[in-house]
Design a protein around this motif. Structure first.
Motif, PDB file in Angstrom:
ATOM      1  N   LEU A   1       0.832  -1.202   0.000  1.00 25.97           N
ATOM      2  CA  LEU A   1       0.000   0.000   0.000  1.00 25.97           C
ATOM      3  C   LEU A   1       0.867   1.253   0.000  1.00 25.97           C
ATOM      4  CD1 LEU A   1      -2.909  -0.814   2.484  1.00 25.97           C
ATOM      5  CD2 LEU A   1      -2.769  -1.236   0.033  1.00 25.97           C
ATOM      6  N   TYR A   2       1.887   1.259   0.867  1.00 26.17           N
ATOM      7  CA  TYR A   2       2.758   2.427   0.937  1.00 26.17           C
ATOM      8  C   TYR A   2       3.471   2.660  -0.398  1.00 26.17           C
ATOM      9  CZ  TYR A   2       2.192   2.858   6.009  1.00 26.17           C
ATOM     10  OH  TYR A   2       1.690   3.066   7.269  1.00 26.17           O
ATOM     11  N   GLU A   3       3.987   1.603  -1.003  1.00 22.01           N
ATOM     12  CA  GLU A   3       4.677   1.751  -2.291  1.00 22.01           C
ATOM     13  C   GLU A   3       3.724   2.278  -3.363  1.00 22.01           C
ATOM     14  OE1 GLU A   3       7.219  -1.172  -4.013  1.00 22.01           O
ATOM     15  OE2 GLU A   3       7.901  -1.904  -2.069  1.00 22.01           O
ATOM     16  N   THR A   4       2.494   1.770  -3.358  1.00 27.42           N
ATOM     17  CA  THR A   4       1.510   2.237  -4.338  1.00 27.42           C
ATOM     18  C   THR A   4       1.221   3.716  -4.142  1.00 27.42           C
ATOM     19  OG1 THR A   4       0.492   0.043  -4.463  1.00 27.42           O
ATOM     20  CG2 THR A   4      -0.840   1.899  -5.215  1.00 27.42           C
ATOM     21  N   ALA A   5       1.057   4.131  -2.877  1.00 28.93           N
ATOM     22  CA  ALA A   5       0.773   5.536  -2.593  1.00 28.93           C
ATOM     23  C   ALA A   5       1.936   6.436  -2.996  1.00 28.93           C
ATOM     24  CB  ALA A   5       0.468   5.711  -1.106  1.00 28.93           C
ATOM     25  N   ILE A   6       3.177   5.991  -2.763  1.00 29.59           N
ATOM     26  CA  ILE A   6       4.342   6.786  -3.152  1.00 29.59           C
ATOM     27  C   ILE A   6       4.435   6.883  -4.674  1.00 29.59           C
ATOM     28  CG2 ILE A   6       6.854   6.962  -3.068  1.00 29.59           C
ATOM     29  CD1 ILE A   6       5.351   7.546  -0.428  1.00 29.59           C
ATOM     30  N   THR A   7       4.185   5.788  -5.367  1.00 25.20           N
ATOM     31  CA  THR A   7       4.175   5.823  -6.835  1.00 25.20           C
ATOM     32  C   THR A   7       3.144   6.816  -7.335  1.00 25.20           C
ATOM     33  OG1 THR A   7       4.729   3.459  -6.834  1.00 25.20           O
ATOM     34  CG2 THR A   7       4.014   4.406  -8.916  1.00 25.20           C
ATOM     35  N   GLN A   8       1.955   6.757  -6.751  1.00 23.87           N
ATOM     36  CA  GLN A   8       0.871   7.664  -7.126  1.00 23.87           C
ATOM     37  C   GLN A   8       1.277   9.115  -6.893  1.00 23.87           C
ATOM     38  OE1 GLN A   8      -2.797   6.490  -5.279  1.00 23.87           O
ATOM     39  NE2 GLN A   8      -3.901   8.320  -5.915  1.00 23.87           N
ATOM     40  N   SER A   9       1.957   9.380  -5.788  1.00 25.69           N
ATOM     41  CA  SER A   9       2.401  10.732  -5.463  1.00 25.69           C
ATOM     42  C   SER A   9       3.457  11.222  -6.453  1.00 25.69           C
ATOM     43  CB  SER A   9       2.959  10.769  -4.043  1.00 25.69           C
ATOM     44  OG  SER A   9       3.465  12.048  -3.724  1.00 25.69           O
ATOM     45  N   LEU A  10       4.389  10.357  -6.818  1.00 27.00           N
ATOM     46  CA  LEU A  10       5.463  10.753  -7.726  1.00 27.00           C
ATOM     47  C   LEU A  10       4.929  11.126  -9.105  1.00 27.00           C
ATOM     48  CD1 LEU A  10       8.197   8.119  -6.778  1.00 27.00           C
ATOM     49  CD2 LEU A  10       8.222  10.567  -6.261  1.00 27.00           C
ATOM     50  N   VAL A  11       4.038  10.303  -9.655  1.00 23.28           N
ATOM     51  CA  VAL A  11       3.519  10.619 -10.992  1.00 23.28           C
ATOM     52  C   VAL A  11       2.607  11.838 -10.951  1.00 23.28           C
ATOM     53  CG1 VAL A  11       3.752   8.241 -11.833  1.00 23.28           C
ATOM     54  CG2 VAL A  11       1.592   8.964 -10.804  1.00 23.28           C
ATOM     55  N   ALA A  12       1.896  12.031  -9.825  1.00 22.23           N
ATOM     56  CA  ALA A  12       1.050  13.218  -9.694  1.00 22.23           C
ATOM     57  C   ALA A  12       1.892  14.484  -9.683  1.00 22.23           C
ATOM     58  CB  ALA A  12       0.212  13.131  -8.422  1.00 22.23           C
ATOM     59  N   ASN A  13       3.153  14.373  -9.231  1.00 23.15           N
ATOM     60  CA  ASN A  13       4.061  15.513  -9.210  1.00 23.15           C
ATOM     61  C   ASN A  13       4.983  15.537 -10.421  1.00 23.15           C
ATOM     62  OD1 ASN A  13       3.177  16.803  -6.855  1.00 23.15           O
ATOM     63  ND2 ASN A  13       4.391  15.460  -5.554  1.00 23.15           N
TER      64      ASN A  13
ATOM     65  N   PHE B   1       6.841  13.318 -11.917  1.00 25.04           N
ATOM     66  CA  PHE B   1       8.035  12.484 -12.006  1.00 25.04           C
ATOM     67  C   PHE B   1       7.712  11.220 -12.808  1.00 25.04           C
ATOM     68  CE2 PHE B   1       9.162  14.602  -7.874  1.00 25.04           C
ATOM     69  CZ  PHE B   1      10.339  15.196  -8.312  1.00 25.04           C
ATOM     70  N   ILE B   2       8.731  10.675 -13.456  1.00 23.24           N
ATOM     71  CA  ILE B   2       8.625   9.349 -14.075  1.00 23.24           C
ATOM     72  C   ILE B   2       9.522   8.423 -13.253  1.00 23.24           C
ATOM     73  CG2 ILE B   2       8.986   7.952 -16.138  1.00 23.24           C
ATOM     74  CD1 ILE B   2       8.659  10.496 -17.789  1.00 23.24           C
ATOM     75  N   PRO B   3       8.954   7.616 -12.355  1.00 28.18           N
ATOM     76  CA  PRO B   3       9.778   6.805 -11.459  1.00 28.18           C
ATOM     77  C   PRO B   3      10.349   5.558 -12.133  1.00 28.18           C
ATOM     78  CG  PRO B   3       7.449   6.458 -10.984  1.00 28.18           C
ATOM     79  CD  PRO B   3       7.516   7.503 -12.056  1.00 28.18           C
ATOM     80  N   TYR B   4      11.577   5.228 -11.768  1.00 27.75           N
ATOM     81  CA  TYR B   4      12.235   3.978 -12.135  1.00 27.75           C
ATOM     82  C   TYR B   4      12.674   3.297 -10.833  1.00 27.75           C
ATOM     83  CZ  TYR B   4      12.609   5.564 -16.999  1.00 27.75           C
ATOM     84  OH  TYR B   4      12.330   5.989 -18.277  1.00 27.75           O
ATOM     85  N   TYR B   5      13.101   2.044 -10.936  1.00 30.38           N
ATOM     86  CA  TYR B   5      13.768   1.416  -9.807  1.00 30.38           C
ATOM     87  C   TYR B   5      15.139   0.941 -10.276  1.00 30.38           C
ATOM     88  CZ  TYR B   5      13.050  -3.398 -11.460  1.00 30.38           C
ATOM     89  OH  TYR B   5      13.104  -4.559 -12.178  1.00 30.38           O
ATOM     90  N   HIS B   6      16.008   0.628  -9.320  1.00 33.00           N
ATOM     91  CA  HIS B   6      17.374   0.222  -9.668  1.00 33.00           C
ATOM     92  C   HIS B   6      17.755  -1.004  -8.862  1.00 33.00           C
ATOM     93  CE1 HIS B   6      21.388   0.498 -11.210  1.00 33.00           C
ATOM     94  NE2 HIS B   6      21.942   0.774 -10.035  1.00 33.00           N
TER      95      HIS B   6
END
Length: 448
Positions: free
Chosen positions: A347-359, A361-366
């Protein structure tokens, strides 16, 4: 009803375009596209009209087949709408424009006429598929719309003062007293539970009835699932099967969907086509692996390894915890009170992803391999990498209260010259340490 941040972008479009371009609002169904367009129309234009192509017959749509005589076109249009022509400078909204591709093609002539402003809304998958035989207008700008992010959620539930305090806290590097931290985390867990779909948020505000909230979210999930099944039937894809695997893949921390786990009939081409359709639906947010952070994220994007997140954390909560459960009210209350004894990492990861794209950002992982003390290989992972200017922001998400930041520390040693700042997002209070910020979940929206 709700303050949406996209509203300011609509105003920017109006001021900068001066009616020389139309605006296409893209996004998944039920995120509030029509509502924000009509609210904008009422507030910012002398008059407006909304044309919902999903409700109109082919006879009406045929008006858009011929724009050779623009005066005749507007005469026929307003007669069909059964009202007199709008004043010059008014707004016409083409709602669900995917149901009338010719209306989208007509944008070039309509914008050149300079009589009115135009906003289009629609579902991206249908929009793309229904433009094969038309000429797309260059006089069209596009903007992406998402569910309510955490800032918008706080405003919606009348917590504007809490939002103000949070922003000041982040800006001024202030310490947060324990009792306030507990209060802020409780509000954030409410967001994890309810999410940002406008219907669900409104139901929570007006009724505080979690059973009603869950019913509305369940209906939206059913709508999305039916859409994916229709896409699969039409194009021979496996979007629905991939969607069903999202909770399992996130639980296992798996970064690669295996074709065989979906169906023995799925080859690499079909899988790629299915992924494209699923992503175009905007129901999911993909986070791809970045192979070489210092060489540019897009240049080193590995499109064979990715994580998928649902577009809204509240919908994801319903999908994995509450949907079909007989005691939904109790589940929600325990989640908000942090009394579930469940691993809420997904849930936390989903919420952070949602926050990043709303701002924006295009998130990646490494993911990388290093040798430990006895020269045996060890895997390290950073949950998210985003770019700000030419610098990298590495982010780890910790759902537990552990402060271990081994991956962040090793990443900084490798790429210190490229890093803007490091963040560990967790349930712990705000804390600063060198170039690392321990950020509580409720302040994650401040990453912009």
């Amino acid at each position: 009803m709700f303050q949406r941040k996209i509203y300011s972008k609509l105003k920017e479009w109006k001021e900068s375009s001066k009616g020389k371009t139309a605006l296409l609002i893209e996004g998944a169904r039920r995120v509030g596209k029509t509502f924000v367009a009509t609210t904008f129309a009422k507030n910012e234009f002398p008059e407006y009209t909304l044309i919902d192509f999903s409700l109109l017959n082919d006879k009406f749509k045929a008006i858009f087949n011929d724009l050779s005589n623009i005066e005749n076109f507007f005469r026929d249009l307003f007669l069909a709408l059964d009202h007199k022509p709008l004043r010059k400078g008014s707004l016409i909204i083409f709602d669900e424009v995917q149901f009338c591709p010719k209306a989208r093609q007509a944008i070039k002539a309509l914008v050149n006429d300079a009589r009115y402003y135009y906003i289009e809304t629609g579902s991206l998958v249908s929009i793309k598929e229904n433009t094969k035989d038309i000429l797309l207008p260059s006089e069209e700008e596009a903007i992406q719309m998402y569910p309510l992010d955490y800032e918008e959620f706080l405003l919606a539930i009348d917590q504007s003062y809490e939002l103000e305090v949070l922003k000041e806290t982040f800006k001024n590097h202030q310490q947060i007293p324990h009792h306030l931290h507990q209060k802020f985390m409780k509000t954030y867990r409410s967001y994890l539970s309810i999410g940002g779909m406008p219907q669900a948020v409104l139901a929570y505000i007006t009724s505080k009835d979690f059973f009603l909230v869950e019913r509305l979210k369940s209906n939206i999930l059913k709508l999305y699932e039916e859409d994916l099944k229709k896409i699969d039937q039409t194009y021979g894809t496996f979007c629905y099967s991939i969607y069903l695997q999202i909770p399992t893949m996130l639980t296992k921390h798996s970064f690669k969907f295996k074709n065989s786990s979906i169906s023995s009939r799925v080859d690499s081409y079909t899988f790629k086509n299915s992924m494209n359709k699923l992503i175009e639906s905007k129901i999911v947010i993909p986070v791809y692996r970045c192979l070489d952070p210092q060489g540019g994220f897009l240049l080193s994007k590995d499109d064979t390894h990715f994580k998928l997140y649902l577009l809204d954390v509240g919908l994801f909560t319903s999908l994995i915890y509450a949907r079909g459960h007989n005691d939904q009210d109790n589940i929600y209350r325990k989640l908000i009170l942090d009394d579930t004894h469940l691993n809420l990492g997904m849930l936390y990861e989903t919420a952070i992803t949602q926050s990043l794209v709303a701002n924006n950002f295009i998130p990646y992982y490494h993911l990388w391999i290093d040798l430990n003390g006895n020269n045996t290989p060890h895997y390290y992972e950073l949950d998210f990498l985003v770019q700000k200017g030419h610098k990298i922001i590495p982010i780890e998400v910790k759902s537990s209260r552990s402060f271990a930041t081994k991956s962040l520390d090793l990443f900084e040693k490798k790429y210190s010259k490229n890093i803007s700042h490091r963040y560990c997002i967790s349930p712990k209070p705000l804390k600063y340490e060198n170039n690392l910020t321990y950020l509580p979940f409720y302040l994650s929206f401040c990453l912009k």
